[in-house]
Design an enzyme around this catalytic site. Sequence first.
Site, short mmCIF file in Angstrom:
data_model
loop_
_atom_site.label_atom_id
_atom_site.label_comp_id
_atom_site.label_asym_id
_atom_site.label_seq_id
_atom_site.Cartn_x
_atom_site.Cartn_y
_atom_site.Cartn_z
N HIS A 127 26.94 -44.67 -27.49
CA HIS A 127 28.15 -45.10 -26.79
C HIS A 127 27.89 -46.28 -25.84
O HIS A 127 28.85 -46.86 -25.32
CB HIS A 127 28.76 -43.95 -25.98
CG HIS A 127 29.31 -42.85 -26.82
ND1 HIS A 127 30.22 -43.07 -27.83
CD2 HIS A 127 29.08 -41.51 -26.79
CE1 HIS A 127 30.52 -41.91 -28.40
NE2 HIS A 127 29.84 -40.95 -27.80
N ASP A 164 27.03 -38.91 -36.00
CA ASP A 164 27.50 -38.18 -34.81
C ASP A 164 29.01 -37.99 -34.92
O ASP A 164 29.72 -38.84 -35.46
CB ASP A 164 27.16 -38.99 -33.56
CG ASP A 164 27.37 -38.22 -32.26
OD1 ASP A 164 26.38 -37.78 -31.67
OD2 ASP A 164 28.54 -38.10 -31.84
N HIS A 166 31.21 -38.19 -32.69
CA HIS A 166 31.92 -39.18 -31.89
C HIS A 166 31.55 -40.58 -32.39
O HIS A 166 30.39 -40.85 -32.67
CB HIS A 166 31.54 -39.05 -30.41
CG HIS A 166 31.82 -37.70 -29.84
ND1 HIS A 166 30.86 -36.71 -29.80
CD2 HIS A 166 32.95 -37.16 -29.30
CE1 HIS A 166 31.38 -35.62 -29.25
NE2 HIS A 166 32.64 -35.87 -28.95
N ASP A 248 26.63 -32.95 -33.66
CA ASP A 248 27.79 -32.29 -33.07
C ASP A 248 28.97 -32.18 -34.02
O ASP A 248 30.04 -31.71 -33.63
CB ASP A 248 28.21 -32.99 -31.77
CG ASP A 248 28.10 -34.49 -31.81
OD1 ASP A 248 27.83 -35.05 -32.89
OD2 ASP A 248 28.27 -35.12 -30.75
#
Length: 311
Positions: A127, A164, A166, A248
């Site tokens: 991120h 991931d 996200h 995740d």
Amino acid sequence: MSVTTLYVSHPSALDHAMPDGHPERADRIRAVDAALEKERFSGLLRESAPRAETATVALAHPIPYVEAIIAASPKSGYVQIDSDTLMSPGTLDASLRGVGGAVHAVDAVMSGACSNAFVAMRPPGHHAERMQAMGFCLFNNAAIAVRHARERHGADRVALVDWDVHHGNGSQDIFWDDKAVMYASTHEMPLFPGTGAVGERGTHDTIVNVPLRSGDDSGIFREKFEKGVLARLSAFAPDLIVISAGFDAHWLDPLASIQLDESDFGWATRKLMEIADRHAGGRVVSVLEGGYSLDGLARSVTAHVDALMGR
């Protein structure tokens, strides 16, 4: 051909302290270490992550940003960098060793010292944009590893594959204008950070976003990964594949609602290794990102490293 897998970590990953209840906690690394201490992983090469120099971090982040993060490091307590990104006294060393570990893994794989590598450090990185920390991330370890492979080892084309749950907005930001790097991501939408639509393709059509919907399961993931990521990756023919390996999307994870299980991560790893075998001399470097169910993380890492080791 025998496969040799390198595992890179460092105790400093445990010193990046977060407040009680924060999902990005030191127990994540303890869960990974415990999983990889099993007898089945006795064949792993194990090395410590070195501390990266500022110039290495600057492969993906401007020097003023790097210096600002270094200057923000607290002597006690916590410093708030953004709404959910904190620094404690141990964070800076862990972050620099996260970068150093990813770069060290690239050196080992590109030199032929090992076939592939898995780097387990925290905080995660995908991120972190060029000039902005967010989403638990300060420095973009995987992106720096990609740039290091290009600049130090002369890789013409590098692919960064991010599974991931996200979207890796930071990696997309860093490589938006870079025609030598393909960034491909599967991720749940809508979900933090809100980026990752199919239409976000980059200046040179080298950004590949494959969104998943809440509740999507193994069958949907595998179909979209095959058609959306693997087909594009084969056409790109990279010299190295770097994985932003967040776990995740596992059904046990508390921060999302994709219904994968550990076998999906093993499958995806093998599929990427097949492409690496065809185009990149088998070279794969995997860098830990998210994964916040300790059980789901341990199971997923086991399946992932099993696949890296050729099982």
